[in-house]
Design a protein around this motif. Structure first.
Motif, PDB file in Angstrom:
ATOM      1  N   ALA A 131      -9.080   4.390  21.856  1.00  0.00           N
ATOM      2  CA  ALA A 131      -8.739   3.733  23.113  1.00  0.00           C
ATOM      3  C   ALA A 131      -7.289   3.264  23.096  1.00  0.00           C
ATOM      4  CB  ALA A 131      -9.676   2.563  23.367  1.00  0.00           C
ATOM      5  N   VAL A 132      -6.843   2.753  21.943  1.00  0.00           N
ATOM      6  CA  VAL A 132      -5.445   2.332  21.820  1.00  0.00           C
ATOM      7  C   VAL A 132      -4.528   3.540  21.950  1.00  0.00           C
ATOM      8  CG1 VAL A 132      -3.729   1.299  20.292  1.00  0.00           C
ATOM      9  CG2 VAL A 132      -6.039   0.347  20.399  1.00  0.00           C
ATOM     10  N   ARG A 133      -4.907   4.634  21.297  1.00  0.00           N
ATOM     11  CA  ARG A 133      -4.099   5.857  21.391  1.00  0.00           C
ATOM     12  C   ARG A 133      -3.935   6.282  22.853  1.00  0.00           C
ATOM     13  NH1 ARG A 133      -7.168   7.302  16.635  1.00  0.00           N
ATOM     14  NH2 ARG A 133      -5.739   7.583  14.852  1.00  0.00           N
ATOM     15  N   GLU A 134      -5.032   6.291  23.586  1.00  0.00           N
ATOM     16  CA  GLU A 134      -4.983   6.731  24.975  1.00  0.00           C
ATOM     17  C   GLU A 134      -4.086   5.826  25.811  1.00  0.00           C
ATOM     18  OE1 GLU A 134      -5.411   8.979  28.259  1.00  0.00           O
ATOM     19  OE2 GLU A 134      -5.979   9.461  26.190  1.00  0.00           O
ATOM     20  N   GLY A 145       2.007   5.308  14.512  1.00  0.00           N
ATOM     21  CA  GLY A 145       2.587   4.187  13.780  1.00  0.00           C
ATOM     22  C   GLY A 145       1.981   2.867  14.173  1.00  0.00           C
ATOM     23  N   ILE A 146       1.680   2.716  15.465  1.00  0.00           N
ATOM     24  CA  ILE A 146       1.072   1.474  15.966  1.00  0.00           C
ATOM     25  C   ILE A 146      -0.408   1.421  15.601  1.00  0.00           C
ATOM     26  CG2 ILE A 146       0.462   0.204  18.058  1.00  0.00           C
ATOM     27  CD1 ILE A 146       3.097   1.300  19.282  1.00  0.00           C
ATOM     28  N   VAL A 147      -1.129   2.514  15.846  1.00  0.00           N
ATOM     29  CA  VAL A 147      -2.557   2.556  15.527  1.00  0.00           C
ATOM     30  C   VAL A 147      -2.776   2.343  14.029  1.00  0.00           C
ATOM     31  CG1 VAL A 147      -4.600   4.041  15.437  1.00  0.00           C
ATOM     32  CG2 VAL A 147      -3.167   3.990  17.492  1.00  0.00           C
ATOM     33  N   GLY A 148      -1.911   2.933  13.221  1.00  0.00           N
ATOM     34  CA  GLY A 148      -2.064   2.856  11.775  1.00  0.00           C
ATOM     35  C   GLY A 148      -1.919   1.456  11.211  1.00  0.00           C
ATOM     36  N   LYS A 199       0.834  -1.211   0.000  1.00  0.00           N
ATOM     37  CA  LYS A 199       0.000   0.000   0.000  1.00  0.00           C
ATOM     38  C   LYS A 199       0.866   1.258   0.000  1.00  0.00           C
ATOM     39  CE  LYS A 199      -3.905   0.103   2.259  1.00  0.00           C
ATOM     40  NZ  LYS A 199      -4.984   0.010   3.295  1.00  0.00           N
ATOM     41  N   ARG A 200       2.097   1.122   0.505  1.00  0.00           N
ATOM     42  CA  ARG A 200       3.085   2.212   0.561  1.00  0.00           C
ATOM     43  C   ARG A 200       2.743   3.292   1.583  1.00  0.00           C
ATOM     44  NH1 ARG A 200       6.369  -1.313  -1.329  1.00  0.00           N
ATOM     45  NH2 ARG A 200       6.972  -1.142  -3.541  1.00  0.00           N
ATOM     46  N   HIS A 201       1.482   3.618   1.742  1.00  0.00           N
ATOM     47  CA  HIS A 201       1.093   4.658   2.700  1.00  0.00           C
ATOM     48  C   HIS A 201      -0.215   4.263   3.377  1.00  0.00           C
ATOM     49  CE1 HIS A 201       4.225   7.313   1.171  1.00  0.00           C
ATOM     50  NE2 HIS A 201       3.783   7.092  -0.058  1.00  0.00           N
ATOM     51  N   GLY A 202      -0.350   4.708   4.634  1.00  0.00           N
ATOM     52  CA  GLY A 202      -1.601   4.505   5.336  1.00  0.00           C
ATOM     53  C   GLY A 202      -1.663   3.257   6.188  1.00  0.00           C
ATOM     54  N   VAL A 203      -0.516   2.610   6.432  1.00  0.00           N
ATOM     55  CA  VAL A 203      -0.494   1.390   7.238  1.00  0.00           C
ATOM     56  C   VAL A 203       0.480   1.548   8.404  1.00  0.00           C
ATOM     57  CG1 VAL A 203      -0.633  -1.131   7.068  1.00  0.00           C
ATOM     58  CG2 VAL A 203      -0.708   0.225   4.994  1.00  0.00           C
ATOM     59  N   GLY A 204       0.546   2.736   8.958  1.00  0.00           N
ATOM     60  CA  GLY A 204       1.385   2.963  10.132  1.00  0.00           C
ATOM     61  C   GLY A 204       2.848   2.665   9.879  1.00  0.00           C
ATOM     62  N   HIS A 205       3.475   2.010  10.844  1.00  0.00           N
ATOM     63  CA  HIS A 205       4.905   1.724  10.754  1.00  0.00           C
ATOM     64  C   HIS A 205       5.232   0.794   9.585  1.00  0.00           C
ATOM     65  CE1 HIS A 205       8.792   0.450  13.088  1.00  0.00           C
ATOM     66  NE2 HIS A 205       9.060   1.221  12.048  1.00  0.00           N
TER      67      HIS A 205
END
Length: 302
Positions: free
Chosen positions: A244-247, A261-264, A125-131
């Motif tokens: 929730a993951v972000r928090e 990067g993790i959420v993505g 995908k190159r972009h939009g998948v976090g890390h």
């Protein structure tokens, strides 16, 4: 008795990064069993067991040290590159690209003939998948070097389950992935088998992409049921939102770029259909249930 291949034989010189990791350690063992003495790049040689340490060419250093990497890979026929950047790093994508830069430079200069990159499904995908975006970037950089490159786009590791032993011990599997979207799951040992086979093969040329999908695609609902049977205890799914993951990650002190990067990785994979189809070459044998019974259950019963 057959003699081991001379480490000075450039045609067979193989460099393995992260040789104490789940994939790297398997690769090293298989190479040794094939009669090849690999060159291993390791920060702490003491993490290698004594028998392995005596049989490999140890180069001690840090993969984030550009000078060390450039010197250590020079003259290699093949290099296995495993990005060592933790997801929790500050600006993980930039760090991954910077860490791979000396390898890319060596390949462009003709100092490395072939590179096997441990990539991931979603990198296409190159972009939009976090890390995972970083692996897509490394793929593009290696493709432009003129070296022979193989991108192994690997599935979701069984061993990711080990990161939540506390939750699993309470019968809870927590995820931000879509619970009904099937995705490939794989045992890292099986990845190591594919990597070693490719490193030992001298037949591939140019740019190649091969997925390593594991034996079957699974939804998280199916994973919970498999774990229930393998662990001998009920496992229920706990769905959490991206916010929730972000928090949780912010509370743990991770910097914003690491959090995204993790959420993505989960957010960008919810509708992902891997570019490489499941077939004879991309399917590996170890089932999740067997792995969980042998590897995960003893940890929860201990």
């Amino acid at each position: 008795m057959d003699e081991e291949v001379d480490e000075g034989d450039v045609s067979m010189s193989i460099v393995v990064t992260t040789p104490t990791g789940r994939v790297g350690s398997r690769v090293v063992r298989l190479l040794l069993q094939a009669g090849v003495r690999p060159r291993v790049l390791v920060r702490d040689p003491a993490r290698l067991d004594e028998d392995t340490r005596a049989r490999v060419d140890v180069r001690r250093g840090d993969l984030t040290d550009a000078g060390f990497v450039r010197d250590a890979v020079a003259g290699a026929r093949s290099v296995l590159w495993v990005d060592p950047t933790p997801h929790s790093a500050a600006d993980p994508t930039e760090t991954s690209l910077r860490t791979a830069a000396p390898l890319v430079e060596a390949a462009r200069a003709g100092e490395v003939a072939r590179v096997v990159l441990l990539s991931s499904i979603g990198a296409e995908k190159r972009h939009g998948v976090g890390h995972i975006d970083a692996l897509g970037g490394i793929e593009e950089l290696l493709d432009a070097t003129g070296a022979d490159v193989l991108h192994l786009r690997c599935a979701y590791f069984f061993t990711n389950l080990l990161m939540d032993l506390e939750g699993l011990s309470q019968g809870v599997l927590t995820t931000a992935f879509h619970p009904d979207h099937p995705m490939p799951w794989v045992d890292p040992r099986d990845i190591g088998d594919v990597v070693a086979t490719r490193l030992l093969s001298d037949t591939w040329r140019g740019r190649s992409v091969q997925a390593v999908h594991g034996p079957q695609d699974l939804t998280f609902h199916q994973v919970a049921q498999i774990l229930t049977e393998a662990l001998g205890r009920p496992v229920r799914l706990n769905l959490v939102s991206d916010d929730a993951v972000r928090e949780t990650l912010r509370t743990a002190g991770l910097p914003p770029s690491a959090v995204e990067g993790i959420v993505g990785m989960a957010a960008g994979s919810r509708d992902l259909v891997p570019e490489q189809p499941r077939d004879l070459l991309t399917t590996t044998p170890t089932p999740l249930g067997g792995w969980a019974h042998a590897q995960l259950r003893p940890l929860l019963e201990g």
